[in-house]
Design a protein around this motif. Structure first.
Motif, mmCIF file in Angstrom:
data_model
loop_
_atom_site.group_PDB
_atom_site.id
_atom_site.type_symbol
_atom_site.label_atom_id
_atom_site.label_comp_id
_atom_site.label_asym_id
_atom_site.label_seq_id
_atom_site.Cartn_x
_atom_site.Cartn_y
_atom_site.Cartn_z
ATOM 1 N N GLY A 17 -37.470 94.657 -42.453
ATOM 2 C CA GLY A 17 -37.264 93.280 -42.006
ATOM 3 C C GLY A 17 -38.542 92.615 -41.520
ATOM 4 O O GLY A 17 -38.487 91.555 -40.889
ATOM 5 N N LYS A 18 -39.688 93.220 -41.814
ATOM 6 C CA LYS A 18 -40.963 92.686 -41.326
ATOM 7 C C LYS A 18 -41.139 91.215 -41.699
ATOM 8 O O LYS A 18 -41.401 90.372 -40.845
ATOM 9 N N THR A 19 -40.972 90.911 -42.977
ATOM 10 C CA THR A 19 -41.233 89.552 -43.448
ATOM 11 C C THR A 19 -40.223 88.572 -42.872
ATOM 12 O O THR A 19 -40.599 87.505 -42.351
ATOM 13 N N HIS A 153 -30.780 92.940 -51.868
ATOM 14 C CA HIS A 153 -31.199 91.539 -51.773
ATOM 15 C C HIS A 153 -32.384 91.173 -52.649
ATOM 16 O O HIS A 153 -32.591 90.021 -52.959
ATOM 17 N N ASP A 162 -42.772 100.377 -53.846
ATOM 18 C CA ASP A 162 -41.378 100.529 -53.418
ATOM 19 C C ASP A 162 -40.667 101.623 -54.217
ATOM 20 O O ASP A 162 -39.682 102.197 -53.763
ATOM 21 N N PRO A 195 -28.181 93.667 -36.437
ATOM 22 C CA PRO A 195 -28.230 92.354 -37.098
ATOM 23 C C PRO A 195 -29.563 91.655 -36.857
ATOM 24 O O PRO A 195 -30.184 91.825 -35.793
ATOM 25 N N VAL A 199 -32.555 91.687 -33.793
ATOM 26 C CA VAL A 199 -33.918 92.198 -33.962
ATOM 27 C C VAL A 199 -34.925 91.125 -33.544
ATOM 28 O O VAL A 199 -35.874 91.406 -32.797
#
Ligand SMILES: Nc1ncnc2c1ncn2[C@@H]1O[C@H](COP(=O)(O)OP(=O)(O)OP(=O)(O)O)[C@@H](O)[C@H]1O
Ligand SMILES: [Mg+2]
Length: 213
Positions: A17-19, A153, A162, A195, A199
């Motif tokens: 979820g960095k970006t 996603h 990846d 969620p 975060v």
């Protein structure tokens, strides 16, 4: 807070979820300080030269790339990022949010590719010349959860890094944990397996505490 620069990097395994979290955090910080004060950037990248190196690194046609070549290219892109973008931004009093930085190289090339965490750390210290983040947000979540998020996603955007085996990602994840243990002041671990709003709130709380807000 005075108009001093502050450098924050966002780290963690693929799909943590960095970006998305960094973008939301930047928007909140920009509401408080204005767009000019906040610099959002990513690695490898940030400028024309570094983005060209990024294209070489992530090109599907470059699967034969040697691991040390890969490490040197990441460090070269980072060097250009420091000189052209990060140091001037800090001198101008900006708050930098960088999507990945040195820790990613240590985790992916040092541990994942087996080049040695200490060696890649040293290579990157040469590249960054003391320009290290005051705060690193380590978004931590199980490897499988991150890879499942990407598959769900962003299946169209998967790059050649990846696609490494699960064991590679587990090694990278363990390296991030090791880095967090080695740098307990700089690196703050945030549970990313919740969620996104939770975060983002947790990350903002860490940043505000660190900035004395
Ligand atoms: N807390 C969350 N819960 C569920 N899905 C999330 C959460 N945070 C992000 N996502 C989704 O998971 C996917 C991966 O998130 P994102 O691209 O921000 O991760 P990343 O850490 O930047 O990944 P990469 O290392 O591949 O760049 C995105 O589709 C995003 O919308
Ligand atoms: Mg990302």
């Amino acid at each position: 807070m005075t108009a001093q620069g502050f450098f924050i990097s966002f780290e963690g395994p693929d799909g943590a979820g960095k970006t998305s979290v960094m973008t939301a955090v930047a928007a909140t910080l920009a509401e408080r300080w204005g767009d000019q004060r906040i610099m959002q950037t990513r690695e490898p990248g940030g400028n024309h030269i570094a983005e060209q190196i990024r294209a070489v690194l992530f090109d599907d046609a470059n699967r034969q790339m040697d691991a040390r070549t890969e490490a040197l290219l990441f460090a070269a892109a980072r060097r250009q990022h420091v000189v052209e973008d990060l140091k001037p931004a800090l001198a101008a009093g900006q708050i930098i949010l960088s999507d990945r930085y040195v820790d990613s190289s240590v985790a992916y090339q040092g541990a994942g590719r087996g080049l040695g965490m200490a060696q890649i750390w040293e290579l990157n210290q040469y590249a960054v010349e003391n320009c290290m983040p005051q705060l690193t947000i380590y978004l931590d979540l199980p490897v499988r959860v991150g890879l499942a998020r990407i598959a769900q996603h962003r299946a169209d955007q998967v790059n050649r890094l990846d696609e490494e085996a699960l064991s590679f990602h587990e090694t990278v994840h363990a390296a991030f944990d090791q880095l967090a243990a080695q740098h307990p002041t700089r690196i703050v671990k945030v549970d990313a397996n919740q969620p996104q709003a939770a975060v983002v709130a947790a990350v903002l709380a860490v940043i505000k505490a660190r900035l004395g807000l």
